[in-house]
Design a protein around this motif. Structure first.
Motif: not given
Length: 490
Positions: A417-438
């Motif tokens: 990745p150009d920007i490394q960002l793994k998912e966090d199982y303590g903070n997955l977020g809601i898919l399609g939500d503006l606040n979902e981390p990725l």
């Protein structure tokens, strides 16, 4: 909880129309003794001898390996179980992805996005310094059994039917023949995953179909219209849905696009070409990919048969491209095959910004082969009645590698990745939500906004398997076929 048992992963794009002078020459090889009763092993050897990418590197697949029926029969009978024979006798040591299925129908259904599944898509993580395994829910397939139960993205589980998951039993517990099982749910507390008292019973259903176009929406952020497409499998049966989704985003006036492929293990190369054309351009003079087979096949094919170009059509529909010069792609270690192909084939033409984790590293293509020598062992729906009635097995071997227009193909360690960002199982977020981390990180990159959002990953997900990476026959990624190969044989 029913997991998708097989994953579609890159049928071979190669509709060849050969004149009589262009027919492929299949080497003459010996046949087993009539009384040998090894139809599956015989089919596997002959198909791999002709098609396998690493055929020249496997001594037992050499054209002159066997001089008579007796020695050939002895070899075929050396391993009684066909799957074990395939694994131990026919595969090259570097091959991570070729596999088999005892029923070609189950395989071809899975490649079409149809499987015996309860609709729960999940990832599996091994606990640190432990044999234990836990799962986390990625998403739920609509209209499935799981969609009717009290379970959702981000939920954790540590056991099945009261048995704690380990690296030694998870395959049988989660991917076995049991139609119904009970998940023992868990909580994330103080950096650990602890089983609680909650249970969720899930039942697999036959022929569950998943539309891979999971989310398609747009956002207005800082005056920029951003499209978001979460696409979970390159399945050609849903090409019209994909077409409508991208056209819908175009009609909304998007100027930027985020394609979420973090859970996409691959699929149809032709679908990949269609999506690339919708994103970039429909100039049919632009090379999408170049195929490289083993030498015995490569030397018999012309450049036109080895090159694949962008397209301006989807059936009777005219593709209206977005005409983007930059694309943002969200990835994970589960992004493979056609997902990686989309990125690699677009990079000679536009700026592709990868955000997420290193991808799987599958740069080969494959196709489904069945016991139909007259059709060069290629599976085609119109010829199912030609398959040997004494052998319903199918194999999905790697046939070659795809190069992009610049000739690049070397990403067996994955695309970084150009920007490394793994998912966090303590903070997955809601898919399609503006606040979902990725998604939020991609939008930040697009808008150039800076703020207080902290993207630190406290509990990075390091998966070793998932519902879309596992086959009940082999823990390997798989492809689906791009076009039917129509190669006449001598």
């Amino acid at each position: 909880m029913s997991i998708k048992s097989l994953l579609p992963l890159v049928f071979v794009l190669a509709v060849f129309s050969c004149s009589k002078d262009d027919e492929l020459s299949v080497p003459k090889t010996v046949d087993p003794l009539p009384s040998s009763n090894v139809p599956v092993q015989n089919f596997m050897w002959k198909a791999m001898n002709f098609w396998y990418f690493w055929q020249a590197d496997v001594p037992d697949l050499a054209d002159n390996r066997f001089q008579d029926s007796e020695s050939y029969t002895e070899f075929l009978q050396s391993v009684e179980e066909p799957g074990a024979f395939f694994d131990s006798k026919l595969l090259y040591i570097e091959d991570r992805f070729s596999f088999y299925n005892s029923d070609y129908r189950e395989l071809t259904n899975s490649l079409a996005g149809i499987s015996r599944s309860n609709g729960l898509e999940f990832g599996l993580v091994r606990k640190a310094n432990s044999e234990e395994v836990f799962g986390y829910v990625r998403y739920i397939i609509p209209n499935s059994d799981a969609a009717t139960k009290d379970i959702e993205r981000g939920d954790l589980f540590t056991g099945v039917n009261g048995t704690t998951l380990t690296i030694n039993n998870f395959q049988n517990l989660l991917f076995g023949a049991n139609n119904t099982y009970v998940l023992n749910m868990a909580d994330f507390s103080n950096g650990d995953v602890i089983q609680n008292e909650r249970e969720v019973s899930l039942t697999k259903e036959e022929a569950l179909a998943e539309n891979p176009v999971f989310i398609s929406k747009s956002f207005e952020v800082n005056g920029i219209t951003i499209g978001y497409l979460m696409y979970n499998q390159f399945t050609n049966e849903y090409d019209d849905d994909l077409y409508d989704a991208v056209l819908g985003l175009k009609n909304l006036g998007i100027t930027e696009l985020i394609v979420d492929l973090r859970y996409n293990p691959g699929g149809s190369v032709n679908t990949t070409r269609i999506l690339a054309s919708m994103i970039y351009d429909t100039n049919t003079d632009n090379l999408f990919l170049r195929k490289r087979y083993n030498n015995k096949i490569q030397d018999q094919l012309s450049e036109s048969q080895l090159e694949v170009y962008f397209t301006d059509r989807l059936g009777s529909k005219t593709i209206e491209p977005l005409g983007l010069n930059k694309l943002y792609v969200l990835t994970s270690a589960s992004s493979a095959s056609a997902s990686e192909l989309l990125i690699n084939s677009l990079e000679p033409y536009i700026d592709v910004v990868i955000i997420g984790d290193v991808t799987r590293g599958k740069n080969e293509f494959s196709t489904t082969l069945v016991d139909d020598r007259e059709n060069s062992y290629l599976y085609t729906p119109s010829r199912v009645n030609k398959i040997n009635p004494d052998n319903q097995w199918a194999i999905q071997p790697l046939l070659g590698r795809n190069e992009n227009a610049d000739g690049f193909f070397d990403y067996t360690d994955g695309l970084v990745p150009d920007i490394q960002l793994k998912e966090d199982y303590g903070n997955l977020g809601i898919l399609g939500d503006l606040n979902e981390p990725l998604l939020a990180r991609a939008i930040q990159e697009i808008t150039g906004a800076t703020g207080k959002r902290d993207f630190t990953v406290e509990n990075p997900i390091e998966i070793f398997s998932s519902s879309k990476m596992y086959s009940p026959f082999k823990d390997k990624m798989i492809d689906d076929t791009l076009y039917e190969l129509d190669l006449s044989l001598n």
